[in-house]
Structures are given as C-alpha cells and as structure tokens.
Motif scaffolding. Sequence first.
Motif, PDB file in Angstrom:
ATOM      1  N   LYS A 254     -12.126  12.551  -6.118  1.00 36.30           N
ATOM      2  CA  LYS A 254     -12.798  13.779  -5.709  1.00 36.30           C
ATOM      3  C   LYS A 254     -13.516  13.582  -4.379  1.00 36.30           C
ATOM      4  N   LYS A 255     -13.486  14.596  -3.520  1.00 37.51           N
ATOM      5  CA  LYS A 255     -14.101  14.529  -2.193  1.00 37.51           C
ATOM      6  C   LYS A 255     -15.403  15.310  -2.165  1.00 37.51           C
ATOM      7  N   ASP A 256     -16.293  14.896  -1.269  1.00 34.16           N
ATOM      8  CA  ASP A 256     -17.524  15.627  -1.032  1.00 34.16           C
ATOM      9  C   ASP A 256     -17.319  16.652   0.079  1.00 34.16           C
ATOM     10  N   LYS A 257     -18.096  17.726   0.062  1.00 31.62           N
ATOM     11  CA  LYS A 257     -18.017  18.743   1.102  1.00 31.62           C
ATOM     12  C   LYS A 257     -18.686  18.227   2.371  1.00 31.62           C
TER      13      LYS A 257
ATOM     14  N   LEU B  10       0.833  -1.197   0.000  1.00 35.49           N
ATOM     15  CA  LEU B  10       0.000   0.000   0.000  1.00 35.49           C
ATOM     16  C   LEU B  10       0.871   1.251   0.000  1.00 35.49           C
ATOM     17  N   VAL B  11       0.639   2.127  -0.955  1.00 36.85           N
ATOM     18  CA  VAL B  11       1.385   3.380  -1.073  1.00 36.85           C
ATOM     19  C   VAL B  11       0.386   4.527  -1.009  1.00 36.85           C
ATOM     20  N   LEU B  12       0.631   5.499  -0.141  1.00 32.92           N
ATOM     21  CA  LEU B  12      -0.264   6.642   0.010  1.00 32.92           C
ATOM     22  C   LEU B  12       0.254   7.816  -0.802  1.00 32.92           C
ATOM     23  N   ASN B  13      -0.647   8.467  -1.506  1.00 34.59           N
ATOM     24  CA  ASN B  13      -0.266   9.720  -2.133  1.00 34.59           C
ATOM     25  C   ASN B  13      -0.456  10.855  -1.134  1.00 34.59           C
ATOM     26  N   ARG B  14      -0.218  12.086  -1.550  1.00 28.34           N
ATOM     27  CA  ARG B  14      -0.234  13.214  -0.608  1.00 28.34           C
ATOM     28  C   ARG B  14      -1.613  13.424  -0.012  1.00 28.34           C
ATOM     29  N   SER B  15      -2.639  13.415  -0.855  1.00 27.07           N
ATOM     30  CA  SER B  15      -3.992  13.689  -0.345  1.00 27.07           C
ATOM     31  C   SER B  15      -4.446  12.596   0.615  1.00 27.07           C
ATOM     32  N   MET B  16      -4.200  11.344   0.220  1.00 30.78           N
ATOM     33  CA  MET B  16      -4.586  10.247   1.103  1.00 30.78           C
ATOM     34  C   MET B  16      -3.799  10.298   2.400  1.00 30.78           C
TER      35      MET B  16
ATOM     36  N   ARG C 232     -12.554   5.257   3.251  1.00 26.68           N
ATOM     37  CA  ARG C 232     -13.023   4.237   2.312  1.00 26.68           C
ATOM     38  C   ARG C 232     -13.412   4.860   0.977  1.00 26.68           C
ATOM     39  N   TYR C 233     -14.054   6.053   1.044  1.00 26.44           N
ATOM     40  CA  TYR C 233     -14.443   6.724  -0.195  1.00 26.44           C
ATOM     41  C   TYR C 233     -13.211   7.086  -1.018  1.00 26.44           C
TER      42      TYR C 233
ATOM     43  N   ASP D 163      -9.533   5.818  -5.715  1.00 20.05           N
ATOM     44  CA  ASP D 163      -8.154   5.880  -6.207  1.00 20.05           C
ATOM     45  C   ASP D 163      -7.931   4.866  -7.321  1.00 20.05           C
ATOM     46  N   MET D 164      -7.007   5.188  -8.211  1.00 18.75           N
ATOM     47  CA  MET D 164      -6.645   4.285  -9.301  1.00 18.75           C
ATOM     48  C   MET D 164      -5.156   3.989  -9.180  1.00 18.75           C
ATOM     49  N   LEU D 165      -4.798   2.749  -9.402  1.00 19.72           N
ATOM     50  CA  LEU D 165      -3.410   2.337  -9.287  1.00 19.72           C
ATOM     51  C   LEU D 165      -2.661   2.680 -10.578  1.00 19.72           C
ATOM     52  N   LYS D 166      -1.559   3.423 -10.410  1.00 24.14           N
ATOM     53  CA  LYS D 166      -0.763   3.792 -11.574  1.00 24.14           C
ATOM     54  C   LYS D 166       0.712   3.786 -11.171  1.00 24.14           C
TER      55      LYS D 166
END
Length: 985
Positions: free
Chosen positions: A646-649, A520-526, A629-630, A635-638
């Motif tokens: 995209k996040k909800d308010k 598992l690799v997290l990007n900045r937003s995650m 979870r959302y 997320d897409m693996l690349k």
Amino acid sequence: MLPPVILGSRTYLGPAYDLALLKIDQVYPRVTVNQIFLTGKKYRDCMDLAADSVDWSAAVLKNLSLDSSSRRCRATVFVLPGCMEMWEIYPLATQLDLLIISSVAGHTPVIGKKAPTWISTSCNSLTAYSHLYIRLTEKFLWQTLVIITDLGANIFFSEFSRTLYGDFIRRNSGYQIYQENFNTRTGAPDYAQILNRINALSRVYLYFGDPVEFRRMLVKAWELDMVKGEHVYVVMTPFRFTNRPGAGYLTWENRDKDDNMARAAYRSVLIIEPDNSVYGSTTSDVQEKYYADVLNRSQVDYNYTYKPFEPVTPHVAGTYNSLTILAQVMEDLRISDKEEVWQSGKELARQFMNRSFLTDLGETYIDPSGQRDPTINVNHLDWNSSAIRTLFVQRAGSMTLDVVAEPQWPSRWPPPDVPGCGFRGCLPQGRLATINGSVLMSLLVVITVTTIYLRRARLRDLMNAFSWEIPDDHLQQPEIKNQHEEVLLYIAEHRLVYLSALGAMPLISDNRGHQTSTRLVLNRSMFRLLKNVMAIHYPNINRLIGVTATPTFCYLVSEYCTRGSLPELLSRMTLDVDFQASLILDALKGLQAVHRSALQCHGHLSARCCLIDSHFTLKLGAVGFHQLRYSYSRDMLKNGTLIQGKKDKPTAQAKNDVTVIARIALEIIFQDESFETITNLVSVEKSLTQRKSFPIGRLAALLPIFSSCWSDDPTRRPDIHRLVNRVTTVLRSYAKGSSLTQRIIRRLEAYTDELDHQVAMRTHDLLEERKRCDYLLWAMLPSEVVDELRKGNTPEAAYYTSTTIMFVEIAGFGTLLYQTEPEEAMVFLNEVFMKFDELLDQYDVYKVETIKESYLVSSGVPRRNEERHANEICCLVVSMMAAYSTMFALCFNATTTLRAGIHSGAVAAGVVGRKAPRYCLFGDTINTASRMMSSGEDGRVHISKSCADLLRKYSRLHTEERGTIHVKGKGMLQTYWLRTTANAK
C-alpha cells in the motif's frame, strides 16, 4: 586533440579546416578569419570534451569584446565539427546571441525554437529523412508499419526512430504504427520470437540499428519464409564505412555459411542512404582534387593514413562546407553593409536559411529551419551483380521522390499493405462453415479475453523494452572512496555512478529445500513507479539510470556528481552572492520539476540530496528513492513475483518538501548547517534575528519568503510553483545590471581562486609526504644512491681500495632466547640496536645491515674519507661498549655482552635488486672482519694487523698485541686487542 577514431577530432577534420581557410583566402581576400581551436590531448572521447566545452568557451569569450560597438562588421561564431560538445554550447550561444554552425544534425524543434542561432551542415537531417519515409509510404500506400529499434546501437538510431514515430502520429492520416524495441548491449535478442510477433502486425518493417544485427535478423527471416516478396524491410544507413566495390555499409557478404541465405534475404530490403555527393568524392575534377588533398594532408600534416577502401566521411565535407558557406555569407554582408545583421546571431542565422550555396563539393541547401537538406537515395541490391543500385531519389530542396529504376522484387511490386487473407493467413474451405457457426456464440467472450490479453501483453512488452536493469557485471568498484552516507561509488561502462541501497534480495527455496537468490522481478505497480522515476529528465534532477541486483542486495544506480553534496561544497569554499542565488534557483527548479512529475513529491529531501556536478549546477538526488524503498520493503515474494504494498498519499509530503527546501536555501545564504535543527517558525525568526549582522546583501529580501514556509498550518505554506515565482522575481530585479557573461566570468574567477587554494594545500601535503619518504629512503640507502634511483638511473657498482668493516655481536643472545619470552628478547634487541643507530650520527660511518643479533658497520664506503676510516670505526665501537655497559649490562642477569671484530681492506659495493633494493658490500674484507669477531672474546674488540697499523698513524687509541693465532679459513694471522674503557689494562 582527440584520437583519429573520433569523427570530430582535429586529427580527422584538420585537413577540412586547412583547405577551407586556404579557399577563403583565395576567393574572399576581404574576409579575415581568426580562428581559436579548442582541443586537448587529455580527452578520450566527445563526452569528456563536452564536459569542459562551456568553461573553455566562456574563458575565450572573456578575452573577446562582445559589446555592440566592437561588433561592427565583425562576428563571433562557434564552428563545431559535431558531437556532444555542440549540445553543451548551444544554450550559451543562444543566450549570448552568437551564431553557431555545426556539421552535426539536430532535431528541428531544438534548432528552430530553442536555438534560433544554430545552423547545421550535416547530411543527417532528421527532417529530410522523415519526409522521405513519409513520401515512400504514401507512394506505395503503406499505412500499417512496425518500427524496429536497437536501443543498444548508436544513439542516432534511437533518436531518429522516436522522431519518425512522432511525425507519423502527428500526420493523423490513417497510419497504424507499432514499435518493437530490443537492446543488443544487454543480451542477444531472440529474432525468431520478434519476427513471429511483428509478422502478425504488419508486412512493412522500418529498421534502425546495427547493420550486423540487421543481417542476423534477415537470416532468421529467411528461415521463417519471411523474405519471399510479401515483406518489405526498410533500413537506413547514415554513413558508408567502405568504398569497396559492390559492398555498401549494409551488405549481405560476410564470407560465412549464411552468405547465400543473406543474399536471398536482401532482395526484400530497401536501403536508405545519403547520395555520394555528401562525401565530396569523384563527381567532378574539383571534387577529385579535394578528395586527394584531404588524403595527402591527413598523412603529411596530421600523421593519419586512410586504410584501403576507407572513405572520407561526410563529417569532413560538412566541416569544409561550414566554413565556405560562412565566408559566402560574410562577403555578402560586407558588400551590403548591413550593420544590424552583424550585431545579432539570430539575424546572421537567417542569412543561411532557405538558401542554396554552391561550393567546390556541390550544392548545399539550408532549409527554413536551419538544417541542411541533402539528396537521399533509396537503393536496392542488384540480383545479378549484388551491387547497390538506386531506385528513388529525394533531391535537396524538393521533398519529392523521383523514380530512377524499378526494383527487382521476388513477387509483385509493391507488396500490399495488408495481405489478401490478413496477417494470420487464409483458412481452408472445409473449416469455414464450422467457424462461421461458432463465431456468433463466442464473440463476446473473445472480445473480453482479447482486451484483457492485449492490455497485459502491451504492459509486458513495455516492461521488456524498458531498459531498467543493469547487469551487475557491468559495475566495478574503483579505488577511490566516497564520503556520502549509505552510498557506494562504482564505475559503470567507463563512467562513475552512485549506488544507493534499495533492499536485500529475496530468497526462495529450490526443489531440494536450499535457499537461493532470485532475479529481481517487477510487478506492474512497481514497474510503473520505476518508469515514472526514470522518466524525470530535468537539468536540476540527478537522473536515475536503472537498477542492478547482486546475489544478496539490490541497488539503485544514478548519475555521479563530481563535486559532491551541498554540505561538502559549503565546507570547502566561501560562496559569493551570485553563486548562492544560482544554487538556490537550481534547488527550487529541481523540486518544482519533481512536483510536476507523476511522483508529486520528493519524499526524503535533505541537504545531502543536493549534489553539485562539474559545472557547479545543483541537482536534486534520490528523487523517488523513498517511494521505491517503501514499495520494495512492503512487497512479498510469491512464486518469483513481487506483490505491491500500500502507498501513502503524496499531498502532505509535498508541503514538507517546501519546508525542507526553504531550510536548504537558508543554509546556502548563511553557509551554516545549524538550520537542519530548526523545526518551527519561532525558531526560524529567532535564528534570523541572531544573524542580523551577517553580510548577505541583496539575498536579505528572500528571508521573509522562506520564513513563510514554516507556517504551522500547511495550507498557508506556499506551494513550490508560487515559491519559485516569488524568488525569481526578487532575484531578477537585482540582476538587471549584470549580464550573463559577467556572471559566468565571476563564477569562473571564484572557481579559479578555490582551485589555487586547493593546489597550494595539496602541494604542501605533497612536500610533507615527500620529506617523510626521503627520510625513510635515506635511512635504508645512501643519499647518493637515493638521488640516482629518483632520477631513474641504476647506481653503478664501485671499488673501494681502503675501507674498514666492523661486525658487532651480542654474545649470549641465543641463551637469552631460551631463558625469556620471545617478546621480551625482541624488545631488548630493538632497544640495543636503536641506541647503536643514534651513535652512528656522531661518526663518519654507514650502517650496512643487521644480521640476527649482529650489527654490520662500514667506514670509507660509500663516502671515501682517505685513511680515517679505521679511527672512525674504532671510536664508534668504544662508544658502543660504553653505552652497552651503562644501559644494558645489568639487564637479564648480565647474561649478554658485546663482542666485536674489525678489519681494514678493499671492498666492492653496489645496489642489488629492484624490489626492496639493498646496498651490499662484497669482498674478502667482509669475511675477515667476520672471522675477527668469531675468533675474539666476549666483551673485547678484536682487530686485524691492517687496522692496527692505521690506528698508529691516525688515532690516539691504543692497541694490545694478541699474537699470532690461527683463524679459520685464513691461516695464521697477527691480531690485536683494542683498548676500551671496559677492558683497558
């Protein structure tokens, strides 16, 4: 009683208590000390003891009178040797205004503001050490520093590094502070990479962590030429774990191939440790006597022997000082007769502050914040003897750094804060003109690239230092099962945790096209989202510990609450009004903390998310799980990197949280889960009208407040902060006549009643289960044997001189197996033997076993019955013949019948085996009975002469002489037929 390895155990600190109480009796005879020790053998460590410390303290306080009239010239004091139980008890002591004195250190803001009744006698004062570090850097003009912290070492190091960093920042005196963190629990750190990184930032390094890891880092520093005098390594050791001459807690000597490198590297090290006076050893005759008394009492009274060169730790001296200075204060108050001081824990605490106490172990100074200010030394390694020598001393109460000796440094002392050529080193003269010519042209590009790089590097360093990943091999599934939906229960590092599903692990293709799982690799937003969730620390929030990834799935790991969810608690027990009010406030404050955090909403709140811990505190679980979870699902693996969706308010979701928390509050008030189905204000008012007669007492005033949370217009619903204020105001108005102690006692009494009910139910279930087990055992073994096995004894074998043994066989059963299906034949055999088992209860016989289609029965063993055994067996076989002819003779075309053989004689009997033990019979009588059956005829009972002789004396049954026949293995024997209803002539 905790094991001796725990520094706060009574086994370890018992001599200090005994010596202190003996000293108080001798010096202060007018001061009476009545102590209550709270210990327990079941507690493995301080975390276990801390879990029950508040309940224990409340139970003790319940039996003590705490009103003002009874506290005249009397004080109730908590004396704690240190550990996590102190952090659990101090809120209770603060609210009850009771003095708490401990031999463990605490953070100054906690002691001074949150715990004004707390006094600490520990030598590990964070304030004193922080002052020394600041004085040391000011003395040698060091302002560019790197704080290196091992997050996997003792928690004291992590806590102190954070405190010191904050103290440096608050001074705002030109300090440039960098932080370098690693965790030795999650893996071996790359010291070469770490040293190369910090070498470009500073030359002064403050290390906080394990001394073994520090030696490894220094050896690597020697290989990188970072120990030649230009670098300074400042390391702190709060305790010394050996008194071996020439070896402190931090030592270069390990008797391996790296000793020479480590000895050379230690020349660039400054060691900060407390003075020997904190150990209470060998500085005066009185202290030598104390040291000898501790060693002697530990061995004689507590069965604990110190190892060679093992010192008496400062915990022991701190505990001794806690009681002796407490006695001095009580004696002073007795003489001055200040009644108002005895009645207040805060006033008692002020009697200790900013004051020096002279004890047998030396001078103990308590600073204005309530912490002990110890004498601390800055030591160095002597180049010739490799012994520890003192360079500078910060004496207790002075906060000044006195010079004792000059250090033996590899180069000039002190090393400069910034090298002459900077941290990157000097450039050759030939290249200087070229660089000067190109620097103006590339200045803007360099600034731009550097800014972007530093921002990304800082984020990357934070992601590496942030301890969020838990290796899957640290988790093991326990035997117990949990009833929560979509939640697994696991053990992590000797404690229970919750595992909640985050999502399936993504798959990638390797060079051969095979699908493989990836780490598992997290990007900045995650990463930012996960960091925000883990940063929420509040008593009413169930904390997220981290994330673990298995080859197929990824899980969120959170704390385990022992009493389950709110619906489970409501189904198990009936709550009183105080308990309901407490749970409602816990839920509201937990949601308030979530809304104040960076998440701004819960996202998936329900009654199942409300978890109850061991102290009956409600904690909101699954905080941020919906958002995680959302994000994970979008997320897409690349190339092994997750791209954030995209996040909800969260604004609208926060209003929904208020509605859900109101529904949960009504469930607690009415203890009814039907409120889960209510969706609008009309349904709420209708439901409350139907429950007008429900006895809810003072909680009725809360119903209009929670009803407003169902308004159709979300803007008219109160926010969580306003809701908390309104509910708190209502509950406070009803709680004026009830003290905290009374509420605690009522909660303990309710919990005790519930425990009694649970114990009664479990006892009933246990007895029923035991009856079933006894029935099975008695069916397999004689009752006398079962009683002996239950006591843990091995049943003795016995010899029986007069018994009767019978073999009964279903003749023709082998032919039946070939003519019918195996299932039908087994059903028939089971029905026959079950009928025989029913007949056994009517006679004094014992079923030994079944062998294929044969049935072995004995009488006179294991229960002796004189010589009636032949009659009992023969009556039984007559009943068997009659039952078989009635029930089974017409089955399967009458292809089977019974054949029996009986013989009377002596046998030996006993239990054979430990696994699946069997009661077995031995002797020639068994063989003869078997020969009687095999040499008989179908449908008849063949008996020996010994059995026939007993029947003539003790039975009305008749026999018919068969004559003398040859029996295989026995020779010529006189035998008889037993007359039955089936073959009587």
